[in-house]
Design a protein around this motif. Structure first.
Motif, short mmCIF file in Angstrom:
data_model
loop_
_atom_site.label_atom_id
_atom_site.label_comp_id
_atom_site.label_asym_id
_atom_site.label_seq_id
_atom_site.Cartn_x
_atom_site.Cartn_y
_atom_site.Cartn_z
N VAL A 178 -3.16 -3.27 -6.90
CA VAL A 178 -2.92 -2.08 -6.06
C VAL A 178 -4.12 -1.86 -5.14
O VAL A 178 -3.95 -1.58 -3.95
N GLN A 189 -3.91 -4.18 -2.32
CA GLN A 189 -2.91 -3.76 -1.33
C GLN A 189 -3.46 -2.67 -0.41
O GLN A 189 -3.16 -2.65 0.79
N TYR A 190 -4.25 -1.76 -0.96
CA TYR A 190 -4.87 -0.72 -0.14
C TYR A 190 -5.89 -1.34 0.83
O TYR A 190 -5.94 -1.00 2.01
N ASN A 199 -4.26 -3.20 3.66
CA ASN A 199 -3.34 -2.36 4.42
C ASN A 199 -1.87 -2.77 4.25
O ASN A 199 -1.07 -2.66 5.17
N HIS A 200 -1.54 -3.23 3.05
CA HIS A 200 -0.15 -3.54 2.74
C HIS A 200 0.55 -2.34 2.10
O HIS A 200 1.76 -2.34 1.93
N ARG A 201 -0.25 -1.34 1.77
CA ARG A 201 0.29 -0.16 1.09
C ARG A 201 -0.57 1.04 1.47
O ARG A 201 -1.79 0.94 1.54
N ARG A 202 0.08 2.16 1.72
CA ARG A 202 -0.64 3.39 2.07
C ARG A 202 -1.01 4.12 0.78
O ARG A 202 -0.14 4.37 -0.07
#
Length: 183
Positions: free
Chosen positions: A117, A120-121, A124-127
């Motif tokens: 996770v 991902q942050y 920038n694959h997840r906000r």
């Protein structure tokens, strides 16, 4: 020659009657008196001592300095009017983790998220949700406030909204009776 402004009278000087030296002396502050040999020695000693103190900082002080520098960089960027794609949330999060000289896995454990996770942050694959940003503030002991992280996320979102033509094209299908103005 007199000039009247706001019912006050001011005497204007005719500068053509003065020499260049007189003009310079009237408008330029004199330079500081020459530095003595003793003053030069004291200044050199000060800077030698200052360099020693800087070189002998503890690892914790070095990390603190790096994080403080990051905080100022983040705050300066957030208040600027320019958007730079490389200076996104993921960039600053990655810098925050790296400047602590910790592996991503260890940092993820510190803030109770999975390393995947965190990745991902960073990429920038997840906000990130609000609770993550609050954790960043708590982890930094308030050094980098959650509000600064939120403003950074907002700046990313503003740029996305301004530049995403695809969403405008998709949403235009849902618009009827669009207002027409001549301007």
């Amino acid at each position: 020659m007199k000039n009247r402004t706001n019912n006050r009278s001011y005497e204007l000087t005719d500068f053509s009657k003065l020499s260049n030296k007189e003009l310079a002396e009237a408008f330029v502050f004199p330079s500081k008196t020459p530095v003595t040999v003793q003053e030069k020695k004291e200044e050199e000693d000060f800077w030698i001592e200052r360099r020693k103190q800087f070189a002998n900082r503890t690892p914790q002080q070095q990390i603190y300095d790096k994080l403080l520098q990051l905080k100022f960089q983040l705050e300066d960027y957030v208040v600027s009017n320019q958007y730079q794609a490389v200076l996104n949330f993921g960039y600053f999060l990655n810098e925050y983790v790296n400047r602590q000289e910790k592996p991503d896995k260890e940092f993820a454990a510190d803030i109770d998220i999975k390393p995947a996770v965190l990745s991902q942050y960073i990429n920038n694959h997840r906000r990130p949700p609000e609770k993550f940003v609050i954790r960043l503030e708590l982890h930094s002991n308030g050094m980098i406030p959650a509000l600064a992280w939120f403003k950074l996320l907002q700046k990313d979102k503003e740029h996305e909204i301004m530049t995403d033509t695809g969403i405008r094209k998709e949403e235009s299908k849902h618009i009827k009776n669009k207002l027409e103005f001549a301007y």
